[in-house]
Design an enzyme around this catalytic site. Structure first.
Site, short mmCIF file in Angstrom:
data_model
loop_
_atom_site.label_atom_id
_atom_site.label_comp_id
_atom_site.label_asym_id
_atom_site.label_seq_id
_atom_site.Cartn_x
_atom_site.Cartn_y
_atom_site.Cartn_z
CD GLN A 1 -3.18 -0.61 -0.05
OE1 GLN A 1 -3.15 0.39 -0.50
NE2 GLN A 1 -3.93 -1.67 -0.56
CB CYS B 1 -23.92 -7.29 7.33
SG CYS B 1 -25.13 -7.00 8.55
C1 LIG Z 1 -1.15 -4.60 2.36
C2 LIG Z 1 -1.51 -5.39 1.45
N1 LIG Z 1 -0.76 -6.55 1.45
C3 LIG Z 1 -0.82 -7.55 0.21
C4 LIG Z 1 -1.93 -7.46 -0.33
C5 LIG Z 1 -2.06 -8.61 -1.41
O1 LIG Z 1 -1.66 -8.22 -2.88
P1 LIG Z 1 -2.17 -8.99 -4.05
O2 LIG Z 1 -3.74 -8.72 -4.21
O3 LIG Z 1 -1.47 -8.55 -5.09
O4 LIG Z 1 -1.91 -10.23 -3.46
C6 LIG Z 1 -2.81 -6.36 -0.32
C7 LIG Z 1 -4.05 -6.30 -1.24
O5 LIG Z 1 -5.12 -5.54 -0.75
C8 LIG Z 1 -2.67 -5.51 0.61
O6 LIG Z 1 -3.31 -4.21 0.51
#
Ligand SMILES: Cc1ncc(COP(=O)(O)O)c(C=O)c1O
Length: 377
Positions: free
Chosen positions: A184, A327
């Site tokens: 992120q 939910c």
């Molecule tokens: C902090 C974080 N790590 C790992 C991932 C997983 O990445 P990927 O969807 O490319 O496998 C995400 C995806 O939302 C993420 O936000």
């Protein structure tokens, strides 16, 4: 985004980004001529090899490391699995100890739980009400059997940025490998590996305007970990499988574009305008989840007190954003992140994550403020 009857507004860039037109253009030209196997030494393989090699340099350029320290993966989940399992299986310790946090993405949580079933011991560091860990807790948790520390750089739900430099320093002082999940943070805040002081760092293409199905793992030169995928000797023996020139080229271009963080100033001010606009119209009915001064510049997680995030978003179907709860059979279940932050179910149920990106306009932000305000009175 597209305009139909109602203008569609996408404020879910932390979930996934659209492919940047410049990335798309690189992909198109790659498809035209680089169909060969990058490992083949003949005329068809050489252009594909050159593309993969260039892409590796581009990713390394963003992270400030050597190209040979980059392994291409299928995304953030694979990069994280590679580190956690790779260190576990390379460890000589009988019951390896891994330290991580209670606000990690499932791509860390689930491999940790899997390794726990195999005999690993996991410490889940607590966070404060803003989602931040305390480096002193990390220090206290280290034991002689600690084989890896894995702490996310920035949280996907609330955007809180962890004190990675301090944590990595503690790890270094104890001679323990340190990993950060930067899926992120990359492209939003600086992520040079030497500045952070990390040994491993995960990135995901589809969070930085490249397609899904491609990511990378930075592995500090000389670090010892078992491959996740065994096979032929691709990626310097670290990850078997014929590399995709198409996807690596896309990630490479996306990483080059992500080096320019100046666009984040515009995104940050739009995010701040969204917050002040909602605060002005909703007053005490909105509360911030996260840490104002130490947050990803594109992320705003707020709770609309007395409402549920689902109910609010359902009333504005043209708006794509995420909630912080689910939910189940009439009961609201908070996300583990909000729960770890100690947010009450009443407040957490109303959580909505807005995450802005390159194509977000101020017009879109004003529309969201205008539409949400009246729903709360
Ligand atoms: C902090 C974080 N790590 C790992 C991932 C997983 O990445 P990927 O969807 O490319 O496998 C995400 C995806 O939302 C993420 O936000």
């Amino acid at each position: 985004m597209n305009s139909t009857n109602r203008q569609q507004i996408y404020l879910d860039f932390n979930a996934s980004t659209p492919i940047d037109p410049r990335v798309e253009s690189v992909m198109r030209s790659t498809m035209e001529y680089a169909f060969g196997n990058p490992s083949s030494t003949h005329w068809a393989g050489t252009p594909a090899y050159t593309i993969v090699d260039t892409a590796r340099r581009q990713v390394a350029g963003l992270l400030g490391c050597k190209p040979a320290e980059i392994v291409f993966t299928s995304g953030g989940s694979e990069s994280n699995n590679h580190v956690l399992k790779g260190i576990y299986f390379a460890s000589q310790v009988r019951s390896p100890h891994i330290i991580t946090t209670s606000v990690e993405h499932p791509a860390i949580v689930e491999p940790c739980r899997f390794l726990q079933r195999l005999g690993a011991r996991i410490t889940w560091l607590p966070v404060d009400s803003t989602g931040c860990i305390d480096p002193d807790d990390l220090m206290q948790s280290i034991t002689a059997d600690t084989t890896l520390i894995s702490i996310m750089h920035a949280n996907n739900e609330v955007g809180t940025i962890q004190p990675i430099e301090d944590c990595a320093q503690i790890a270094r002082e104890h001679g323990i490998p340190f990993h950060t999940d930067a899926a992120q943070s990359v492209g939003k805040i600086p992520t040079r590996v030497d500045d952070l002081g990390v040994d491993f760092l995960s990135i995901a293409g589809h969070k930085i305007y490249a397609p899904k199905g491609i990511g990378a793992l930075y592995i500090h030169e000389g670090a010892s970990l078992e491959p996740l995928i065994h096979g032929a000797s691709h990626e310097l023996g670290r990850r078997a499988g014929t590399e995709s020139a198409l996807l690596t080229a896309a990630l490479g271009e996306a990483c080059t574009l992500a080096r320019d963080l100046t666009a984040m100033d515009r995104i940050r001010s739009l995010r701040d305008r969204l917050w002040t606009g909602l605060k002005e119209s909703c007053g005490d009915q909105v509360v911030l989840n996260g840490r104002a001064g130490q947050c990803l510049p594109n992320t705003l997680n707020i709770s609309f007190v007395g409402h549920t995030g689902h109910e609010l978003l359902a009333q504005i179907p043209e708006l794509a954003a995420s909630t912080g709860s689910a939910c189940h059979t009439g009961r609201v279940e908070l996300s583990p992140v909000l729960e770890a932050m100690g947010i009450s179910p009443q407040v957490g149920a109303g959580a909505v994550r807005f995450s802005l990106g390159r194509t977000t306009s101020s017009e879109e932000v004003e529309i969201v403020i205008e539409k949400l305000g009246p729903l709360l009175v």
